[in-house]
Design a protein around this motif. Structure first.
Motif, PDB file in Angstrom:
ATOM      1  N   ARG A   4       0.816  -1.121   0.058  1.00 18.31           N
ATOM      2  CA  ARG A   4      -0.166  -0.096   0.157  1.00 18.31           C
ATOM      3  C   ARG A   4       0.961   1.297   0.003  1.00 18.31           C
ATOM      4  N   SER A   5       0.404   2.315  -0.708  1.00 25.59           N
ATOM      5  CA  SER A   5       1.220   3.507  -0.644  1.00 25.59           C
ATOM      6  C   SER A   5       0.050   4.729  -0.792  1.00 25.59           C
ATOM      7  N   ARG A   6       0.721   5.923  -0.380  1.00 24.41           N
ATOM      8  CA  ARG A   6       0.086   7.279  -0.891  1.00 24.41           C
ATOM      9  C   ARG A   6       0.866   8.072  -1.710  1.00 24.41           C
ATOM     10  N   ILE A   7       0.434   8.528  -2.639  1.00 20.94           N
ATOM     11  CA  ILE A   7       0.911   9.408  -3.593  1.00 20.94           C
ATOM     12  C   ILE A   7       0.202  10.901  -3.539  1.00 20.94           C
ATOM     13  N   GLY A   8       1.129  11.689  -3.619  1.00 24.97           N
ATOM     14  CA  GLY A   8       0.509  13.163  -3.682  1.00 24.97           C
ATOM     15  C   GLY A   8       1.672  14.176  -4.048  1.00 24.97           C
ATOM     16  N   ILE A   9       1.403  15.434  -3.293  1.00 27.80           N
ATOM     17  CA  ILE A   9       2.087  16.597  -3.552  1.00 27.80           C
ATOM     18  C   ILE A   9       2.464  17.180  -2.258  1.00 27.80           C
ATOM     19  N   LEU A  10       3.606  17.754  -2.349  1.00 32.14           N
ATOM     20  CA  LEU A  10       4.095  18.480  -0.982  1.00 32.14           C
ATOM     21  C   LEU A  10       4.383  19.999  -1.567  1.00 32.14           C
ATOM     22  N   HIS A  11       3.363  20.652  -0.949  1.00 34.61           N
ATOM     23  CA  HIS A  11       3.004  22.204  -1.293  1.00 34.61           C
ATOM     24  C   HIS A  11       4.681  23.033  -0.549  1.00 34.61           C
ATOM     25  N   PRO A  12       4.556  24.124  -1.200  1.00 43.48           N
ATOM     26  CA  PRO A  12       5.819  24.982  -0.743  1.00 43.48           C
ATOM     27  C   PRO A  12       5.774  25.335   0.563  1.00 43.48           C
ATOM     28  N   ASN A  13       4.475  25.167   1.330  1.00 41.95           N
ATOM     29  CA  ASN A  13       4.371  25.582   2.893  1.00 41.95           C
ATOM     30  C   ASN A  13       4.426  24.430   3.802  1.00 41.95           C
ATOM     31  N   GLY A  14       4.597  23.223   3.032  1.00 41.19           N
ATOM     32  CA  GLY A  14       5.069  22.105   3.894  1.00 41.19           C
ATOM     33  C   GLY A  14       3.796  21.090   3.910  1.00 41.19           C
ATOM     34  N   ALA A  15       2.565  21.562   3.494  1.00 40.57           N
ATOM     35  CA  ALA A  15       1.380  20.822   3.531  1.00 40.57           C
ATOM     36  C   ALA A  15       1.378  19.909   2.365  1.00 40.57           C
ATOM     37  N   THR A  16       0.507  18.603   2.504  1.00 41.41           N
ATOM     38  CA  THR A  16       0.535  17.736   1.742  1.00 41.41           C
ATOM     39  C   THR A  16      -1.034  17.144   1.306  1.00 41.41           C
ATOM     40  N   ASP A  17      -1.092  16.774   0.229  1.00 40.99           N
ATOM     41  CA  ASP A  17      -2.508  16.317  -0.478  1.00 40.99           C
ATOM     42  C   ASP A  17      -1.940  14.984  -0.841  1.00 40.99           C
TER      43      ASP A  17
END
Length: 129
Positions: A4-17
């Motif tokens: 299992r994995s999670r795929i996403g994006i790391l925003h410049p402010n350190g938050a993730t989706d």
């Protein structure tokens, strides 16, 4: 047993989706696909819009004349399989967390995390869950 994995994006402010991916989440499978086919923030956002995935593959969607479904015998070759679009399940949108630490602390029972660094325009090395 699935990796299992999670795929996403790391925003410049350190938050993730991130979204969940059930199958083949090991780095030898996912990193080449992510780097070659999902190498921009726009492509990652398009992938995240699908919601949770059963399987990541090179193409985000089938061609207009291609049949594609959730079951093994119905899948178009090389097409990502999404629970909502292909399996008819309710959409499970990307989950937002204020930091990578918060993401990992969410107790996902995840083997690997894959994040696209939006600020630098590149995939970060996989993080073991």
């Amino acid at each position: 047993m699935s990796t299992r994995s999670r795929i996403g994006i790391l925003h410049p402010n350190g938050a993730t989706d991130t979204i969940y991916c059930h199958c083949d989440g090991y780095p030898q499978h996912q990193m080449p696909i992510l780097k070659e086919h999902y190498g921009t923030a726009e492509k990652v956002q398009t992938l995240l819009a699908l919601g949770d995935l059963s399987l990541l593959d090179a193409r985000i969607a089938p061609d207009a004349d291609e049949k594609h479904g959730f079951a093994y015998g119905e899948r178009a070759e090389g097409v990502t399989v999404a629970y909502h679009r292909d399996g008819g399940e309710p959409l499970s949108p990307a989950q937002h967390h204020r930091s990578m630490d918060a993401l990992k602390a969410a107790n996902w029972d995840i083997d690997w995390f894959y994040l696209f660094d939006a600020e630098n325009g590149a995939w970060l090395p996989p993080v073991k869950g």
